[in-house]
Design a protein around this motif. Structure first.
Motif, mmCIF file in Angstrom:
data_model
loop_
_atom_site.group_PDB
_atom_site.id
_atom_site.type_symbol
_atom_site.label_atom_id
_atom_site.label_comp_id
_atom_site.label_asym_id
_atom_site.label_seq_id
_atom_site.Cartn_x
_atom_site.Cartn_y
_atom_site.Cartn_z
ATOM 1 N N VAL A 40 0.856 -1.188 0.000
ATOM 2 C CA VAL A 40 0.000 0.000 0.000
ATOM 3 C C VAL A 40 0.888 1.233 0.000
ATOM 4 O O VAL A 40 1.856 1.311 0.768
ATOM 5 N N TRP A 42 2.170 4.847 0.827
ATOM 6 C CA TRP A 42 2.101 5.717 1.998
ATOM 7 C C TRP A 42 1.073 6.844 1.789
ATOM 8 O O TRP A 42 1.054 7.493 0.753
ATOM 9 N N SER A 95 -3.106 4.259 6.362
ATOM 10 C CA SER A 95 -1.763 4.010 5.804
ATOM 11 C C SER A 95 -0.803 5.188 5.997
ATOM 12 O O SER A 95 -0.039 5.532 5.102
ATOM 13 N N VAL A 124 2.835 -0.913 4.257
ATOM 14 C CA VAL A 124 2.841 0.452 3.731
ATOM 15 C C VAL A 124 4.258 0.767 3.268
ATOM 16 O O VAL A 124 5.214 0.604 4.019
ATOM 17 N N THR A 134 4.698 -0.328 -5.879
ATOM 18 C CA THR A 134 3.285 -0.226 -5.502
ATOM 19 C C THR A 134 2.344 -0.234 -6.696
ATOM 20 O O THR A 134 1.163 -0.538 -6.551
#
Length: 362
Positions: A40, A42, A95, A124, A134
């Motif tokens: 995930v 940030w 997150s 994260v 990501t």
């Protein structure tokens, strides 16, 4: 003798009342207990959706949903869920802290004296430079975290939402747009424009009332990578939606004597195929229930597979053979794992997906 008969009759009546009391209960069944969020970005909140089905005979009421920390918020279906119907629990993680996370969601309902715990897990990461980690899928200079749009186990009347992370690696301002949306989908970019190196999300909402049928519906949408972009194979995103049958009107007799579907295998592995090759595997389908099993829909997610079934209706104890064929000439054109979808009138297993692990020979 009369006294003994009276005692026996009383015992039987009490037993019947106890039995009926046990049966008239809600039962909460969750589609998953752990939502794997993966990587995930940030400060890009992630939302997990859990579906809860009432498999009991009394309305299911969710009285409260709690989270393990202030970084996670939850929402849920507030109205009672009738027998055979489905509700939704969502939990959003902010997150804001880098690293692994493991967050719990406690569900309080009248089906259990204790809370049922669901989990969000993932990591994260900060990847602001090139977004390769990501956002692994490349559409020109635009990157996404998904290359497919999937809505599994949707129910009539629901409007589930899925989100795609999008990143702009160009030097220009970019407007994320999904082109050629079918009438049952709508998409919203958040934010509407992304500057150089910025990321956002595309929120896709499904309107199940506009789907043409139960079972599998497929389509293709296209990501606009720049102003005036055209549609093509390079920016195509396959869409799949599975709309489940409605069992809310089943009688008590039907609930007590359902069909039960069993398959000899739900995962098939085949060798890599050359373009001129094909391979067939046979799966045995059996009805181990107490009433007729009806296979109402049988479809493949893409044209790399073919499927044949001898019988669509199986009496209790009966079986039939399903042949699944993979075609090497189409394997290079598809994205994801080839799959077969079966929709049945088994209320406890209305949907079965058979994954076919096969690739194109290099």
């Amino acid at each position: 003798m009369v006294t003994m008969r009276y005692q026996i009759l009383t015992f039987l009546l009490v037993g019947m009342m106890c039995t009926l009391g046990v049966k008239a209960q809600p039962k909460a069944s969750f589609d998953k207990e752990i939502y794997e969020c993966g990587l995930v970005l940030w400060k890009n909140p992630v939302t997990a959706t859990f579906q809860v089905k009432n498999d009991g005979d009394k309305p299911l009421v969710i009285s409260n949903v709690t989270t393990s920390c202030g970084c996670t918020v939850a929402d849920w279906t507030k109205t009672p869920i009738p027998p055979g119907q489905t509700g939704v629990i969502t939990s959003t993680f902010d997150s804001k802290a880098l690293g692994h996370f493991d967050k719990s969601v406690g569900v309080y309902c009248n089906a259990s004296p204790r809370p049922v715990y669901l989990w969000l897990r993932g990591e994260v990461t900060a990847d602001p430079e090139n977004y390769i980690v990501t956002h692994p899928y490349e559409f020109g200079a635009i990157r996404l975290n998904k290359d497919q749009i999937e809505f599994d186990d949707a129910n009539k009347g629901d409007q589930p939402v899925m989100e795609m992370l999008v990143a702009n690696t160009t030097s220009e301002v970019y407007t994320p747009v999904l082109m050629h949306l079918p009438p049952y989908l709508k998409a919203e970019a958040m934010p509407e424009k992304l500057g150089k190196g910025q990321s956002g999300k595309i929120r896709v909402t499904l309107d199940t009332d506009k789907l043409p049928k139960f079972g599998l519906t497929t389509a293709t949408v296209y990501l606009s990578r720049f102003l005036g972009d055209k549609v093509g194979e390079e920016n195509a995103i396959p869409v799949s939606v599975i709309l489940l049958p409605d069992f809310s009107n089943m009688s008590q007799q039907q609930r007590l004597n359902p069909p039960v579907v069993e398959l000899s295998m739900k995962e098939i592995t085949m060798p890599a195929l050359a373009p001129n090759e094909k391979k067939t595997q046979t799966v045995v389908v059996k009805n181990t229930g107490k009433s007729n099993l009806e296979i109402t829909d049988l479809q493949v997610f893409n044209h790399a597979l073919g499927v044949q079934l001898k019988k669509r209706v199986l009496k209790p104890g009966a079986s039939t053979k399903m042949k699944i064929t993979a075609y090497g000439k189409y394997l290079k054109e598809i994205k994801g794992t080839p799959r077969v979808l079966m929709i049945t009138n088994d209320p406890n297993c209305p949907k079965i997906i058979i994954n076919v692990n096969v690739t194109a020979k290099k």
